[in-house]
Design a protein around this motif. Sequence first.
Motif, PDB file in Angstrom:
ATOM      1  N   GLU A   1       4.627   6.985   0.852  1.00 13.02           N
ATOM      2  CA  GLU A   1       5.432   5.949   1.501  1.00 13.02           C
ATOM      3  C   GLU A   1       4.803   4.595   1.213  1.00 13.02           C
ATOM      4  N   PHE A   2       5.630   3.659   0.789  1.00 15.56           N
ATOM      5  CA  PHE A   2       5.171   2.313   0.442  1.00 15.56           C
ATOM      6  C   PHE A   2       5.330   1.397   1.631  1.00 15.56           C
ATOM      7  N   THR A   3       4.264   0.643   1.926  1.00 14.85           N
ATOM      8  CA  THR A   3       4.290  -0.324   3.006  1.00 14.85           C
ATOM      9  C   THR A   3       3.916  -1.688   2.430  1.00 14.85           C
TER      10      THR A   3
ATOM     11  N   ARG B   1       0.854  -1.183   0.000  1.00 16.39           N
ATOM     12  CA  ARG B   1       0.000   0.000   0.000  1.00 16.39           C
ATOM     13  C   ARG B   1       0.891   1.235   0.000  1.00 16.39           C
ATOM     14  N   SER B   2       0.477   2.243  -0.729  1.00 18.79           N
ATOM     15  CA  SER B   2       1.207   3.504  -0.775  1.00 18.79           C
ATOM     16  C   SER B   2       0.295   4.592  -0.231  1.00 18.79           C
TER      17      SER B   2
END
Length: 96
Positions: free
Chosen positions: A93-95, A83-84
Amino acid sequence: MLAVAAFAAVAFVGGLSINLAYMEMVGTEQRMATDAATKAASVTLGRTQSASAARIRAKQIAATYNVAGQPFQLSDASIIFGRSMRGANGRFEFTP
């Protein structure tokens, strides 16, 4: 003697320029392949809700692109779903 030194300098600069241009071209080819694979994976994931189907589609699309004269190959480990979200600083931020 001066002419030989000048020719060597020009040849060196020319060779360096060609090498840098080739590196930029390879980077652009890789960016195009990964962008297309990412889009294909996201569309497939949205339609099927299957990460494995999206991974397969990303690999198929990536392989249609040549990078440095070779078909671009993605490994399963290089395809990460997540998820971004926009952070407080305005950057995404990418998770995983």
